[in-house]
Structure formats: C-alpha cells, structure tokens
Design a protein around this motif. Sequence first.
Motif, PDB file in Angstrom:
ATOM      1  N   MET A  71       0.853  -1.189   0.000  1.00 32.64           N
ATOM      2  CA  MET A  71       0.000   0.000   0.000  1.00 32.64           C
ATOM      3  C   MET A  71       0.886   1.234   0.000  1.00 32.64           C
ATOM      4  O   MET A  71       2.087   1.151   0.237  1.00 32.64           O
ATOM      5  N   THR A  72       0.269   2.356  -0.238  1.00 31.46           N
ATOM      6  CA  THR A  72       0.986   3.600  -0.396  1.00 31.46           C
ATOM      7  C   THR A  72       0.074   4.720   0.051  1.00 31.46           C
ATOM      8  O   THR A  72      -1.130   4.621  -0.079  1.00 31.46           O
ATOM      9  N   TYR A  73       0.666   5.791   0.559  1.00 34.81           N
ATOM     10  CA  TYR A  73      -0.094   7.034   0.685  1.00 34.81           C
ATOM     11  C   TYR A  73       0.805   8.185   0.282  1.00 34.81           C
ATOM     12  O   TYR A  73       1.906   8.346   0.826  1.00 34.81           O
ATOM     13  N   CYS A  74       0.339   8.949  -0.674  1.00 34.22           N
ATOM     14  CA  CYS A  74       1.046  10.162  -1.082  1.00 34.22           C
ATOM     15  C   CYS A  74       0.020  11.291  -1.165  1.00 34.22           C
ATOM     16  O   CYS A  74      -1.115  11.081  -1.570  1.00 34.22           O
ATOM     17  N   THR A  75       0.472  12.479  -0.784  1.00 33.83           N
ATOM     18  CA  THR A  75      -0.389  13.641  -0.972  1.00 33.83           C
ATOM     19  C   THR A  75       0.442  14.815  -1.477  1.00 33.83           C
ATOM     20  O   THR A  75       1.636  14.935  -1.166  1.00 33.83           O
ATOM     21  N   GLY A  76      -0.197  15.629  -2.280  1.00 33.06           N
ATOM     22  CA  GLY A  76       0.417  16.853  -2.766  1.00 33.06           C
ATOM     23  C   GLY A  76      -0.489  18.016  -2.387  1.00 33.06           C
ATOM     24  O   GLY A  76      -1.713  17.912  -2.518  1.00 33.06           O
ATOM     25  N   ILE A  77       0.094  19.077  -1.885  1.00 37.82           N
ATOM     26  CA  ILE A  77      -0.682  20.242  -1.453  1.00 37.82           C
ATOM     27  C   ILE A  77      -0.124  21.463  -2.171  1.00 37.82           C
ATOM     28  O   ILE A  77       1.073  21.755  -2.085  1.00 37.82           O
ATOM     29  N   LEU A  78      -1.008  22.146  -2.906  1.00 36.70           N
ATOM     30  CA  LEU A  78      -0.588  23.294  -3.708  1.00 36.70           C
ATOM     31  C   LEU A  78      -1.177  24.551  -3.101  1.00 36.70           C
ATOM     32  O   LEU A  78      -2.384  24.782  -3.197  1.00 36.70           O
ATOM     33  N   VAL A  79      -0.339  25.339  -2.451  1.00 35.67           N
ATOM     34  CA  VAL A  79      -0.813  26.569  -1.813  1.00 35.67           C
ATOM     35  C   VAL A  79      -0.211  27.775  -2.533  1.00 35.67           C
ATOM     36  O   VAL A  79       0.585  27.633  -3.472  1.00 35.67           O
ATOM     37  N   GLU A  80      -0.609  28.936  -2.040  1.00 29.25           N
ATOM     38  CA  GLU A  80      -0.179  30.167  -2.695  1.00 29.25           C
ATOM     39  C   GLU A  80       1.349  30.248  -2.796  1.00 29.25           C
ATOM     40  O   GLU A  80       1.906  30.642  -3.821  1.00 29.25           O
ATOM     41  N   GLN A  81       2.024  29.853  -1.711  1.00 30.47           N
ATOM     42  CA  GLN A  81       3.483  29.992  -1.679  1.00 30.47           C
ATOM     43  C   GLN A  81       4.221  28.875  -2.412  1.00 30.47           C
ATOM     44  O   GLN A  81       5.425  29.001  -2.654  1.00 30.47           O
ATOM     45  N   GLY A  82       3.530  27.779  -2.696  1.00 27.83           N
ATOM     46  CA  GLY A  82       4.244  26.710  -3.366  1.00 27.83           C
ATOM     47  C   GLY A  82       3.569  25.364  -3.232  1.00 27.83           C
ATOM     48  O   GLY A  82       2.363  25.271  -2.975  1.00 27.83           O
ATOM     49  N   LEU A  83       4.376  24.325  -3.398  1.00 27.99           N
ATOM     50  CA  LEU A  83       3.869  22.948  -3.468  1.00 27.99           C
ATOM     51  C   LEU A  83       4.646  22.084  -2.492  1.00 27.99           C
ATOM     52  O   LEU A  83       5.880  22.165  -2.422  1.00 27.99           O
ATOM     53  N   VAL A  84       3.927  21.262  -1.712  1.00 29.62           N
ATOM     54  CA  VAL A  84       4.610  20.227  -0.941  1.00 29.62           C
ATOM     55  C   VAL A  84       4.096  18.876  -1.405  1.00 29.62           C
ATOM     56  O   VAL A  84       2.938  18.741  -1.810  1.00 29.62           O
ATOM     57  N   MET A  85       4.972  17.889  -1.364  1.00 32.98           N
ATOM     58  CA  MET A  85       4.552  16.532  -1.692  1.00 32.98           C
ATOM     59  C   MET A  85       5.175  15.589  -0.675  1.00 32.98           C
ATOM     60  O   MET A  85       6.324  15.771  -0.263  1.00 32.98           O
ATOM     61  N   LEU A  86       4.380  14.608  -0.250  1.00 29.74           N
ATOM     62  CA  LEU A  86       4.837  13.626   0.730  1.00 29.74           C
ATOM     63  C   LEU A  86       4.495  12.237   0.208  1.00 29.74           C
ATOM     64  O   LEU A  86       3.415  12.037  -0.363  1.00 29.74           O
ATOM     65  N   GLY A  87       5.388  11.299   0.431  1.00 32.29           N
ATOM     66  CA  GLY A  87       5.086   9.925   0.067  1.00 32.29           C
ATOM     67  C   GLY A  87       5.701   8.970   1.059  1.00 32.29           C
ATOM     68  O   GLY A  87       6.830   9.197   1.516  1.00 32.29           O
ATOM     69  N   ASP A  88       4.969   7.920   1.423  1.00 33.17           N
ATOM     70  CA  ASP A  88       5.603   6.905   2.260  1.00 33.17           C
ATOM     71  C   ASP A  88       6.461   6.020   1.362  1.00 33.17           C
ATOM     72  O   ASP A  88       6.573   6.261   0.141  1.00 33.17           O
ATOM     73  N   THR A  89       7.074   5.005   1.939  1.00 39.13           N
ATOM     74  CA  THR A  89       8.017   4.175   1.172  1.00 39.13           C
ATOM     75  C   THR A  89       7.731   2.690   1.317  1.00 39.13           C
ATOM     76  O   THR A  89       8.527   1.869   0.885  1.00 39.13           O
ATOM     77  N   ARG A  90       6.598   2.361   1.954  1.00 37.18           N
ATOM     78  CA  ARG A  90       6.362   0.940   2.204  1.00 37.18           C
ATOM     79  C   ARG A  90       5.707   0.301   0.989  1.00 37.18           C
ATOM     80  O   ARG A  90       4.797   0.865   0.395  1.00 37.18           O
ATOM     81  N   THR A  91       6.184  -0.861   0.626  1.00 38.46           N
ATOM     82  CA  THR A  91       5.528  -1.625  -0.430  1.00 38.46           C
ATOM     83  C   THR A  91       5.260  -3.011   0.104  1.00 38.46           C
ATOM     84  O   THR A  91       5.965  -3.508   0.981  1.00 38.46           O
TER      85      THR A  91
END
Lengths: 249, 249
Positions: B1-21
């Motif tokens: 399984m995986t969980y990734c999220t990307g958040i795009l705000v006024e100042q920029g972009l963050v992205m997070l991802g786990d590493t478990r497979t």
Amino acid sequence: MTYCTGILVEQGLVMLGDTRTNAGLDNVSTFRKLHVYRGAGDRVLLLASAGNLSVSQSVVSLLAEGMENPDTGEVERLDSAASLFKAAQLVGRAVRSVRTIDGPGLEAANVTFDVSFLFGGQIRGGPMRLFMIYAAGNFIECGQDAPFLQIGEHKYGKPILDRAVKFSTDLYDALKIGLISMDSTMRSNLAVGLPIDIAVLRRDALEPEVVHRIEAGEPYFHDLRERWSAALRAAHMAIPRPPYEPRKS
Amino acid sequence: MTYCTGILVEQGLVMLGDTRTNAGLDNVSTFRKLHVYRGAGDRVLLLASAGNLSVSQSVVSLLAEGMENPDTGEVERLDSAASLFKAAQLVGRAVRSVRTIDGPGLEAANVTFDVSFLFGGQIRGGPMRLFMIYAAGNFIECGQDAPFLQIGEHKYGKPILDRAVKFSTDLYDALKIGLISMDSTMRSNLAVGLPIDIAVLRRDALEPEVVHRIEAGEPYFHDLRERWSAALRAAHMAIPRPPYEPRKS
C-alpha cells in the motif's frame, strides 16, 4: 453509501448508523439502517446494515418473519435464539437465504451482492457481544483490544476510533467518540448524512437505555461538530512548523 | 500500500510519500515513491506513485529514457517538455505505453493494472501546477477550492486535509498538515509506513527548497505524532458528553 459503527465497552454497547442511501448519484434518500429488537424483555439486540438496500431489507424482513430450520423444521426468530452466537448465525443464514433467491438476478444485472451487518446486544444469562456479519454469512466478533467494528464507508472515521476508544472508555464517551467518527465521515463523503440513529445498551440492563434519531440542526450534535473543528484547528496550529532547512544549492 | 499527498498553496507545493511496499502481506519492503526532477535549472518537477510497483517503476524508467513522439519522431523527456501540461501528458503517455507492453500479461495473471501518480511543479515562464494521473493516462488538476490531491490509501488522511488546508495556508503549515495526514494513515493502515519522503517547492524558485527523508525516530515527526495524539485526546475530552436521556420504559 452508509457508515455504521458499534463500540463495545465495559459498561455496554453503543451503535450509530446514518440514514442516507443512494441508488446512483442522483437518487438519494433516507432509510433506517439501525434496528432495535427487544424480544419479550429477555434480550435486546441491535442490527445495523450497509450495502445493497434491497438485500439488507430482505434480511431484516426474513429475520422478522422467522426462518425454518431445515434440520428441525422449527421456525427460528431473533427473539427465540438461545444465545447471541446463535442469533448471529441466524442473521448469517438469512443473508445466505437472500443470496440464494436474489443472487443470480443481481449477478445477471451486474450488481454485486454487497451487504454487511453489525449485530450485537445481550440475551439474559449470556454476555454482551458484538459481531460483524459479512455478505457470505460468516462473521467476526469484536474484541477488547480494538473494541469497535465498522461497516460501510469506514476509513474516514477510523483514526479517531483507533486513538480514542478503549474497553474502559465510559459508555457515553464512547457514544461521543462515535459521533465524532460519524462527523469525520460525513465531512469527507457526502453519501453519508443526517439524520443519525443511535442506540445505547447498558450491560445487563436488557433494555435499550437510549434510542434516538439525531436530526439536522440538533444543538448537541451541531455543537460537537463546531467544537471538534475548532479543537482540530487549535491542535494543528499548536504544533511547531517543520524544522527542515532549505537546501543549499 | 501507499499514501502520497500533494498540497498546492499560494506559496508553493509540498509533496509527501511513504516508502512501504508489499507484495502480499508477508513481503514488505521499502522503495522510493517520490521522485524529484530538476532538469537544467529551468524546472523542478515532483512525481509520486501509488499502485503496482512494477508499473510505476516502468513509467519512471520510460520517463528517464525518453519516449519517441510517434508524430514527430522526436524523443521527448520531462526535461524537454515545453509546459507542465505537456509534461503531464508525457507521463500519461508513459502509463499507456507500459499498459500496452505489460497489460495483457498482468491480465492473464489476474493482476489489475493499477497505478496512479501525483505530478506537479513548475517550468520557467509557466505557473506552478499539480496533477493526478490515472491508470488510463488521463489526469485532473488540483484547484484552489480543495488545494490538495491524494493517491493510494487516501481516506484515513483526508479529514484533516479537508478541514485544515486552504490555498492561503503557509507552505510549511501545509507540510505540517500533510505530515499529520500521513500520521493518521500510518496509524490506521500498517501497509503505509516510515520512512517518509518529503519535498517542498517554493513558487518561482525553480529548485527544491527541501528534499528530505524522515526516518523512524526522527525527533520532529515523533514529537508531531505525540502532540497530535495528545491534542486529539484533549479535544474529545473537552466536548461534553451526549445529553440523551435514558428512556423511561
């Protein structure tokens, strides 16, 4: 869609179910999914359903009419089951019976035979128990390590249950946490909605302590939602920002 | 399984991802799912993947090797795409190319062709954008009303994003909320786990501001998890118990 949860704590059992159903996105309606059976005073049973409404309603009707036991010829009902385990088996048998009748037609129409139940309560002389019954009629029982079960759209509301509910949690705190879990689900999935049916059974009381429908605009639930939102906002604001340093490039 | 999220705000972009497979329940491993492309200084692109690891890795390899455009004969790469939209189309084309090659074999083995990507960043002269690319190679773009996208096991971590993230949210607050969302997911699904890869892009900077791997035991993330747990506990404790009166029977 549906969200129901049952929480079994030391003092008793709470069960919550929403009432929203949808056949497609544009046919949304309200149906009771949480049923209370009182028998003749020797038992109190709660049944909550998720999945295909035609299937779950047929199961509920079968349980009300009674089902003939093929071995003994006797008609068995929830109010005559000798134990909660036997009552859960009866629910499972009703599910399989509906599958026998409706399964092939559903399959021909490419509709999944999708149903699940929370079933719990107490019969005089026996322990209070909580089960989750699957579409195959098999079931699992709630334990004390994670003293809750969920059916339907369960993921949005699971984190708060994972964190907050213990077997030793007060009965009405369990109800409160169940309502927070319901709130999280309703915010993230519009197919779960008010009104919400709730039931509270105190261990060994053999009659429901609370059976209530929370309608839109009810002050307590409205207040709970506001307070929870405000507390979450305060909670994440109070956590320091991540310390990761900008890269030197 | 995986969980990734990307958040795009006024100042920029963050992205997070786990590493478990996991290939089945008993074959759990660690793989990078969040990739950073820097090109020749004129662009910074983030790509996060969920789904079948063989498919997502093949897509990443294809994008690195470049793909011949059947119309022009030119080899197209992420670092030569003229716009972010064209780059997202290239990712979609890579997905379809892998499906052409591996799809029939996967189908024969009853394995679903299941993959999805978050893809975002900025190319000089263009806006910062964030896309979610589906297994069919089509994609949607993140808007300002709900300024985040998620792939993989997304439901557990959605309530906090729904409540807390706005387009005006500070960039590092967005990262913090993303980490809370990741924490909720990790608590409810063991198939999502540490380490967590994070990336922060500030709008118009054209180079990553933070690229970091959060390992187990890292003090900030550990502290965030503790604080969040404590705050949630305090939050639900502070809500009054439900007022529903016991039934008179």
